[in-house]
Scaffold this active site. Structure first.
Site, short mmCIF file in Angstrom:
data_model
loop_
_atom_site.label_atom_id
_atom_site.label_comp_id
_atom_site.label_asym_id
_atom_site.label_seq_id
_atom_site.Cartn_x
_atom_site.Cartn_y
_atom_site.Cartn_z
N ARG A 101 -0.70 4.21 -3.01
CA ARG A 101 -1.69 3.17 -2.65
C ARG A 101 -2.67 3.13 -3.81
NH1 ARG A 101 -4.72 1.73 2.96
NH2 ARG A 101 -2.64 0.86 3.24
N HIS A 128 1.24 -5.98 -0.26
CA HIS A 128 1.36 -4.93 0.77
C HIS A 128 2.70 -5.14 1.50
CE1 HIS A 128 0.29 -1.77 3.33
NE2 HIS A 128 -0.66 -2.32 4.08
N GLN A 131 3.72 -3.63 5.00
CA GLN A 131 3.08 -4.27 6.15
C GLN A 131 3.93 -5.43 6.67
OE1 GLN A 131 0.06 -3.41 7.77
NE2 GLN A 131 1.06 -4.75 9.22
N ASP A 215 -6.58 -11.34 8.22
CA ASP A 215 -6.91 -10.02 7.68
C ASP A 215 -8.41 -10.00 7.42
OD1 ASP A 215 -6.73 -7.50 6.54
OD2 ASP A 215 -5.72 -8.14 4.71
N CYS A 252 -2.94 -6.79 10.39
CA CYS A 252 -2.51 -5.52 9.80
C CYS A 252 -3.47 -4.38 10.14
CB CYS A 252 -2.35 -5.66 8.29
SG CYS A 252 -3.87 -6.06 7.42
N ARG A 280 5.03 0.23 11.76
CA ARG A 280 4.96 0.68 10.36
C ARG A 280 5.83 1.93 10.18
NH1 ARG A 280 0.60 -0.50 7.16
NH2 ARG A 280 1.84 0.60 5.62
N1 CP Z 1 -2.45 -1.85 7.66
C1 CP Z 1 -2.76 -0.82 6.89
O1 CP Z 1 -2.21 -0.67 5.78
O2 CP Z 1 -3.67 0.03 7.42
P1 CP Z 1 -4.33 1.27 6.70
O3 CP Z 1 -5.22 0.74 5.61
O4 CP Z 1 -5.09 1.98 7.77
O5 CP Z 1 -3.25 2.14 6.10
N1 NVA Z 2 -6.33 -6.62 2.64
C1 NVA Z 2 -6.71 -5.33 3.16
C2 NVA Z 2 -5.57 -4.71 3.87
C3 NVA Z 2 -5.87 -3.40 4.51
C4 NVA Z 2 -4.67 -2.79 5.17
C5 NVA Z 2 -7.19 -4.46 2.02
O1 NVA Z 2 -6.57 -4.46 0.96
O2 NVA Z 2 -8.20 -3.76 2.20
#
Ligand code: CP
Ligand code: NVA
Length: 293
Positions: A101, A128, A131, A215, A252, A280
């Site tokens: 990440r 992502h 997701q 989101d 998400c 997930r």
């Molecule tokens: N949807 C998602 O990726 O959640 P987190 O940021 O909690 O991992």
């Molecule tokens: N768009 C959001 C998604 C979190 C799962 C972010 O990047 O923070």
């Protein structure tokens, strides 16, 4: 044989995705999970916070018979300037698959270019894809018909970019209602220009949609950018109930009640967000099997 990575959704073919969804649904139904990857080691390198992604990868690899090693990037020598390429070479010499990440998608590209094992995008500023696999699985579980239309409301962010890719790979219509200055990445829009387009209102975007999704207004890492103006870019029960279809609501998560969703929406019968979050884990188990096969 070249190493298979999953950095964007388009790294998988239409058939790969359908196979992964079927396998995820099969694994979900198993009380005793088939341990197909006994002893496999999954590395998790995270530059940003996470609830769902971390838990789903850690429990998923345990279900497969393997183990996870979680590393916050601030605990690694990366934080003291060790090159990503050196980290990737060393980590991949001891691990079987690595999920990252990252703040910048280029870090993933650099890591994957130097990794001898599959690398998975566990969220970047650009996309992502894990997701979207969970979202597609959730739709499949809730519908007997094909996915024809998805409605995206809000920031044209990383999750939206991955939806754009999905629209092309799986050939559905994606209708995006977002502020002009927060449009999705142009290269993604260009990739799926036959399938993804902009709407002029929430109602237009939602009309005939099988999935309504949104989101956060401010993604991780975007906090320092100029004031975000998303008033009017939200989902409520009215919108869901007037699509002309039996639509489902997905998010998400984390969700901000009073911003991109109204307070009651998560509890509305159309909301499948908790199922989506659990999926997930199932879908990533199937993804890891696919990448290591
Ligand atoms: N949807 C998602 O990726 O959640 P987190 O940021 O909690 O991992
Ligand atoms: N768009 C959001 C998604 C979190 C799962 C972010 O990047 O923070």
């Amino acid at each position: 044989m070249t190493t298979k990575h999953f950095l964007n959704l388009r790294d998988l073919s239409n058939q790969d995705i359908l196979n992964i969804l079927d396998r995820a649904i099969e694994r979900k139904s198993q009380k005793q999970k088939e341990k197909t990857l006994i002893g496999s080691k999954l590395g998790l390198i995270f530059e940003k916070p996470s609830t769902r992604t971390r838990i789903s990868f850690e429990s998923g690899i345990l279900n497969l018979g393997g183990n996870a090693i979680f590393m916050s990037s601030s605990d690694l020598q990366l934080s003291r300037g060790e090159p990503v390429s050196d980290t990737a070479k060393v980590a991949s010499s001891m691990l079987d698959v690595i999920a990252l990440r990252v703040d910048k998608h280029e870090t993933l590209d650099m890591f994957a270019a130097n990794s001898s094992v599959p690398v998975i995008n566990a969220l970047s500023d650009l996309s992502h894809p894990c997701q979207i696999l969970a979202d597609l699985m959730t739709f499949k579980e809730n519908s007997v018909s094909e996915l024809e239309k998805v409605c995206w409301i809000g920031d044209g962010n990383n999750v939206c970019n991955s939806y754009i890719e999905a629209s092309k790979i799986l050939d559905f219509e994606l209708s995006i209602y977002c502020p002009k200055e927060y449009s999705p990445d142009p290269s993604f829009l260009n990739y799926a220009k036959q399938n993804s387009s902009f709407a002029n209102s929430r109602e237009e975007a939602a009309k005939g949609a099988d999935i309504i999704t949104t989101d956060v207004w401010v993604s991780m890492g975007d906090e320092k950018t100029k004031e975000r103006a998303f008033e009017g870019y939200f989902v409520d029960t009215d919108l869901i109930e007037n699509t002309g279809k039996k639509s489902i609501f997905l998010h998400c998560l984390p969700a901000h009640r009073g911003q991109e969703i109204t307070f009651e929406l998560m509890e509305h019968p159309s909301s499948k967000v908790l199922q989506q979050a659990e999926n997930r884990m199932h879908v990533q188990e199937a993804l890891i099997e696919n990448l290591l096969s």
